[in-house]
Design a protein around this motif. Sequence first.
Motif, PDB file in Angstrom:
ATOM      1  N   THR A 260      -0.947   9.233   2.761  1.00 25.79           N
ATOM      2  CA  THR A 260      -1.104   7.784   2.551  1.00 25.79           C
ATOM      3  C   THR A 260      -1.924   7.268   3.735  1.00 25.79           C
ATOM      4  O   THR A 260      -2.165   8.009   4.704  1.00 25.79           O
ATOM      5  CB  THR A 260       0.261   7.064   2.568  1.00 25.79           C
TER       6      THR A 260
ATOM      7  N   PRO B 160      11.535  12.221   2.657  1.00 27.47           N
ATOM      8  CA  PRO B 160      10.320  12.935   2.246  1.00 27.47           C
ATOM      9  C   PRO B 160       9.647  13.649   3.410  1.00 27.47           C
ATOM     10  O   PRO B 160       9.743  13.217   4.557  1.00 27.47           O
ATOM     11  CB  PRO B 160       9.387  11.816   1.752  1.00 27.47           C
ATOM     12  N   SER B 161       8.923  14.726   3.074  1.00 25.56           N
ATOM     13  CA  SER B 161       7.985  15.279   4.063  1.00 25.56           C
ATOM     14  C   SER B 161       6.671  14.494   3.925  1.00 25.56           C
ATOM     15  O   SER B 161       6.666  13.422   3.336  1.00 25.56           O
ATOM     16  CB  SER B 161       7.780  16.780   3.860  1.00 25.56           C
ATOM     17  N   ALA B 162       5.595  14.998   4.453  1.00 21.72           N
ATOM     18  CA  ALA B 162       4.373  14.183   4.530  1.00 21.72           C
ATOM     19  C   ALA B 162       3.657  14.053   3.194  1.00 21.72           C
ATOM     20  O   ALA B 162       3.419  15.037   2.499  1.00 21.72           O
ATOM     21  CB  ALA B 162       3.430  14.783   5.559  1.00 21.72           C
ATOM     22  N   VAL B 163       3.359  12.818   2.845  1.00 24.24           N
ATOM     23  CA  VAL B 163       2.519  12.483   1.697  1.00 24.24           C
ATOM     24  C   VAL B 163       1.256  11.871   2.285  1.00 24.24           C
ATOM     25  O   VAL B 163       1.346  11.119   3.266  1.00 24.24           O
ATOM     26  CB  VAL B 163       3.164  11.388   0.814  1.00 24.24           C
TER      27      VAL B 163
ATOM     28  N   ARG C  57       0.850  -1.196   0.000  1.00 23.30           N
ATOM     29  CA  ARG C  57       0.000   0.000   0.000  1.00 23.30           C
ATOM     30  C   ARG C  57       0.889   1.250   0.000  1.00 23.30           C
ATOM     31  O   ARG C  57       2.129   1.149   0.031  1.00 23.30           O
ATOM     32  CB  ARG C  57      -0.932   0.010   1.218  1.00 23.30           C
TER      33      ARG C  57
ATOM     34  N   LEU D 148       3.168   4.398  -0.447  1.00 17.70           N
ATOM     35  CA  LEU D 148       4.243   4.788  -1.362  1.00 17.70           C
ATOM     36  C   LEU D 148       4.882   3.590  -2.049  1.00 17.70           C
ATOM     37  O   LEU D 148       5.239   3.667  -3.226  1.00 17.70           O
ATOM     38  CB  LEU D 148       5.284   5.604  -0.603  1.00 17.70           C
TER      39      LEU D 148
ATOM     40  N   THR E 143       0.088   7.829   6.794  1.00 27.27           N
ATOM     41  CA  THR E 143       0.055   9.205   7.319  1.00 27.27           C
ATOM     42  C   THR E 143      -1.273   9.466   8.035  1.00 27.27           C
ATOM     43  O   THR E 143      -1.306  10.098   9.099  1.00 27.27           O
ATOM     44  CB  THR E 143       0.269  10.212   6.166  1.00 27.27           C
TER      45      THR E 143
ATOM     46  N   TYR F  94      10.299   6.556  16.093  1.00 21.78           N
ATOM     47  CA  TYR F  94      10.268   6.706  14.628  1.00 21.78           C
ATOM     48  C   TYR F  94      11.384   7.651  14.167  1.00 21.78           C
ATOM     49  O   TYR F  94      12.152   7.331  13.253  1.00 21.78           O
ATOM     50  CB  TYR F  94       8.888   7.230  14.207  1.00 21.78           C
TER      51      TYR F  94
ATOM     52  N   LYS G 263      14.635   6.635  11.776  1.00 21.07           N
ATOM     53  CA  LYS G 263      14.890   7.243  10.460  1.00 21.07           C
ATOM     54  C   LYS G 263      16.247   7.955  10.434  1.00 21.07           C
ATOM     55  O   LYS G 263      16.897   8.026   9.389  1.00 21.07           O
ATOM     56  CB  LYS G 263      13.749   8.190  10.090  1.00 21.07           C
TER      57      LYS G 263
ATOM     58  N   ASN H  82      11.757   0.500   1.514  1.00 17.11           N
ATOM     59  CA  ASN H  82      10.627   1.386   1.816  1.00 17.11           C
ATOM     60  C   ASN H  82       9.809   0.922   3.024  1.00 17.11           C
ATOM     61  O   ASN H  82       9.180   1.737   3.706  1.00 17.11           O
ATOM     62  CB  ASN H  82       9.732   1.447   0.555  1.00 17.11           C
TER      63      ASN H  82
ATOM     64  N   LEU I 146       6.864 -10.919   2.697  1.00 14.90           N
ATOM     65  CA  LEU I 146       8.208 -10.575   3.161  1.00 14.90           C
ATOM     66  C   LEU I 146       8.105  -9.925   4.525  1.00 14.90           C
ATOM     67  O   LEU I 146       7.311  -8.999   4.727  1.00 14.90           O
ATOM     68  CB  LEU I 146       8.828  -9.566   2.173  1.00 14.90           C
ATOM     69  N   ASN I 147       8.917 -10.406   5.450  1.00  8.92           N
ATOM     70  CA  ASN I 147       9.091  -9.696   6.716  1.00  8.92           C
ATOM     71  C   ASN I 147      10.541  -9.230   6.765  1.00  8.92           C
ATOM     72  O   ASN I 147      11.455 -10.040   6.974  1.00  8.92           O
ATOM     73  CB  ASN I 147       8.763 -10.614   7.904  1.00  8.92           C
ATOM     74  N   VAL I 148      10.763  -7.940   6.568  1.00 11.23           N
ATOM     75  CA  VAL I 148      12.144  -7.446   6.469  1.00 11.23           C
ATOM     76  C   VAL I 148      12.929  -7.668   7.758  1.00 11.23           C
ATOM     77  O   VAL I 148      14.158  -7.719   7.734  1.00 11.23           O
ATOM     78  CB  VAL I 148      12.198  -5.944   6.074  1.00 11.23           C
TER      79      VAL I 148
ATOM     80  N   ASP J  26       6.013  -7.635   0.978  1.00 13.33           N
ATOM     81  CA  ASP J  26       5.337  -6.977   2.109  1.00 13.33           C
ATOM     82  C   ASP J  26       4.863  -8.049   3.083  1.00 13.33           C
ATOM     83  O   ASP J  26       4.613  -9.190   2.676  1.00 13.33           O
ATOM     84  CB  ASP J  26       4.117  -6.173   1.605  1.00 13.33           C
TER      85      ASP J  26
ATOM     86  N   ALA K 248       8.359   0.053   6.510  1.00 11.42           N
ATOM     87  CA  ALA K 248       8.624   0.621   7.841  1.00 11.42           C
ATOM     88  C   ALA K 248       7.381   0.526   8.698  1.00 11.42           C
ATOM     89  O   ALA K 248       6.258   0.450   8.185  1.00 11.42           O
ATOM     90  CB  ALA K 248       9.041   2.087   7.721  1.00 11.42           C
TER      91      ALA K 248
HETATM   92  N1  LIG Z   1       3.842   8.910   3.945  1.00 10.11           N
HETATM   93  C1  LIG Z   1       4.665   9.859   4.412  1.00 10.11           C
HETATM   94  O1  LIG Z   1       4.279  11.004   4.640  1.00 10.11           O
HETATM   95  C2  LIG Z   1       6.110   9.539   4.675  1.00 10.11           C
HETATM   96  C3  LIG Z   1       6.993  10.583   4.942  1.00 10.11           C
HETATM   97  C4  LIG Z   1       8.337  10.290   5.173  1.00 10.11           C
HETATM   98  C5  LIG Z   1       8.771   8.986   5.099  1.00 10.11           C
HETATM   99  N2  LIG Z   1       7.872   7.998   4.864  1.00 10.11           N
HETATM  100  C6  LIG Z   1       8.359   6.631   4.786  1.00 10.11           C
HETATM  101  O2  LIG Z   1       8.001   6.111   3.511  1.00 10.11           O
HETATM  102  C7  LIG Z   1       7.758   4.712   3.615  1.00 10.11           C
HETATM  103  C8  LIG Z   1       6.363   4.377   3.150  1.00 10.11           C
HETATM  104  O3  LIG Z   1       5.423   5.197   3.812  1.00 10.11           O
HETATM  105  P1  LIG Z   1       3.848   4.936   3.649  1.00 10.11           P
HETATM  106  O4  LIG Z   1       3.188   6.188   4.060  1.00 10.11           O
HETATM  107  O5  LIG Z   1       3.554   4.347   2.315  1.00 10.11           O
HETATM  108  O6  LIG Z   1       3.644   3.839   4.805  1.00 10.11           O
HETATM  109  P2  LIG Z   1       2.501   2.745   4.986  1.00 10.11           P
HETATM  110  O7  LIG Z   1       2.397   2.486   6.451  1.00 10.11           O
HETATM  111  O8  LIG Z   1       1.264   3.140   4.259  1.00 10.11           O
HETATM  112  O9  LIG Z   1       3.124   1.454   4.247  1.00 10.11           O
HETATM  113  C9  LIG Z   1       4.190   0.745   4.810  1.00 10.11           C
HETATM  114  C10 LIG Z   1       4.170  -0.665   4.240  1.00 10.11           C
HETATM  115  O10 LIG Z   1       5.246  -1.400   4.867  1.00 10.11           O
HETATM  116  C11 LIG Z   1       4.742  -2.695   5.179  1.00 10.11           C
HETATM  117  N3  LIG Z   1       5.515  -3.281   6.276  1.00 10.11           N
HETATM  118  C12 LIG Z   1       5.482  -2.951   7.598  1.00 10.11           C
HETATM  119  N4  LIG Z   1       6.294  -3.758   8.291  1.00 10.11           N
HETATM  120  C13 LIG Z   1       6.869  -4.609   7.394  1.00 10.11           C
HETATM  121  C14 LIG Z   1       7.792  -5.673   7.515  1.00 10.11           C
HETATM  122  N5  LIG Z   1       8.289  -6.045   8.710  1.00 10.11           N
HETATM  123  N6  LIG Z   1       8.195  -6.308   6.388  1.00 10.11           N
HETATM  124  C15 LIG Z   1       7.683  -5.963   5.182  1.00 10.11           C
HETATM  125  N7  LIG Z   1       6.777  -4.979   5.016  1.00 10.11           N
HETATM  126  C16 LIG Z   1       6.387  -4.308   6.118  1.00 10.11           C
HETATM  127  C17 LIG Z   1       3.286  -2.458   5.575  1.00 10.11           C
HETATM  128  O11 LIG Z   1       2.524  -3.644   5.525  1.00 10.11           O
HETATM  129  C18 LIG Z   1       2.871  -1.415   4.556  1.00 10.11           C
HETATM  130  O12 LIG Z   1       2.359  -1.999   3.383  1.00 10.11           O
HETATM  131  C19 LIG Z   1       8.030   4.365   5.086  1.00 10.11           C
HETATM  132  O13 LIG Z   1       9.388   4.011   5.223  1.00 10.11           O
HETATM  133  C20 LIG Z   1       7.769   5.683   5.795  1.00 10.11           C
HETATM  134  O14 LIG Z   1       8.425   5.723   7.036  1.00 10.11           O
HETATM  135  C21 LIG Z   1       6.562   8.239   4.642  1.00 10.11           C
END
Ligand SMILES: NC(=O)c1ccc[n+]([C@@H]2O[C@H](COP(=O)([O-])OP(=O)(O)OC[C@H]3O[C@@H](n4cnc5c(N)ncnc54)[C@H](O)[C@@H]3O)[C@@H](O)[C@H]2O)c1
Length: 249
Positions: free
Chosen positions: A187, A182-185, A15, A17, A190, A152, A156, A84, A56-58, A36, A86
């Motif tokens: 999703t 990145p700043s906030a997107v 899901r 980004l 978020t 968090y 980071k 990506n 996948l579990n990272v 994922d 987190a």
């Molecule tokens: N959205 C933002 O504003 C923003 C800003 C700065 C950085 N980020 C970073 O960008 C990345 C994506 O953000 P997002 O908003 O799409 O997040 P999100 O929470 O919507 O998606 C994160 C995805 O990671 C997966 N995940 C979690 N733990 C996992 C694991 N152990 N193994 C594999 N997959 C796992 C989740 O199931 C999820 O699909 C993250 O690293 C986040 O920290 C996001």
Amino acid sequence: MSVEGKVVLITGAARGLGYEYARALGAAGARIVAGDVADCAAAAEAAGNGAIAMRLNVADVASADSMAEHAMDAFGRIDALINNAALYGSLRGGRFNQIAEADWDAAMAVNVKGIWNCCKAAVPAMRQSGGGSIINVASLAATYGMAFALHYTTSKAAVIGLTRGLARELGRDNIRVNAIAPSAVVTEGTAEFFGERLDRGLEVIRAQQTIQRTLEPSDLVGTIAWLISDGSQFVTGQTIAVDGGTVML
Ligand SMILES: NC(=O)c1ccc[n+]([C@@H]2O[C@H](COP(=O)([O-])OP(=O)(O)OC[C@H]3O[C@@H](n4cnc5c(N)ncnc54)[C@H](O)[C@@H]3O)[C@@H](O)[C@H]2O)c1
């Protein structure tokens, strides 16, 4: 500055980004391996071009290794890894001394150790094919210093240190290691992170930017595609802030 034909591993692609990176890079001709903890078959379908999806579990070494093995079986090489995945929206915020120890440990296990695991898994294949590009996802949380989510923010910031140290180790292998911040997107992550304070949170973030609009996923895709492409072949160890000019590194 093409990603055509590049084999790109994307973690956390179910899901947000990660999904968008899979879709957009696949459309640009990359061959995607999406992973994922959740089902990410939709990301592979959106990417097309023979993309594959896997659980996948990272945080688990064997699982990270298995992603690289799947990629080698399917495509015979790995050109790029986007770290990506987190824990983000699911983390409970709070003052620094109120964060649950289990949440702190989980943030470090997924957001930091997870990247280490995936790098260890993918680097041998990159070496074998003469080089590659690793892109780690940091955050404005670290470059700016976000309060009330110290687990968090700290995780980071560790991503930035990991990026620099690993870049120095892997330069001789022609493997570049960079991060984006990145700043906030908007999703699901978020929305979960800010909860009912989402609109106010985005307003405060926009107010700090020199370009005062909310970041779109496409702003990140362009930077990531460039970091994968040969156009950035002399760029390594960098953290690129994609934040509308909030923090000038
Ligand atoms: N959205 C933002 O504003 C923003 C800003 C700065 C950085 N980020 C970073 O960008 C990345 C994506 O953000 P997002 O908003 O799409 O997040 P999100 O929470 O919507 O998606 C994160 C995805 O990671 C997966 N995940 C979690 N733990 C996992 C694991 N152990 N193994 C594999 N997959 C796992 C989740 O199931 C999820 O699909 C993250 O690293 C986040 O920290 C996001």
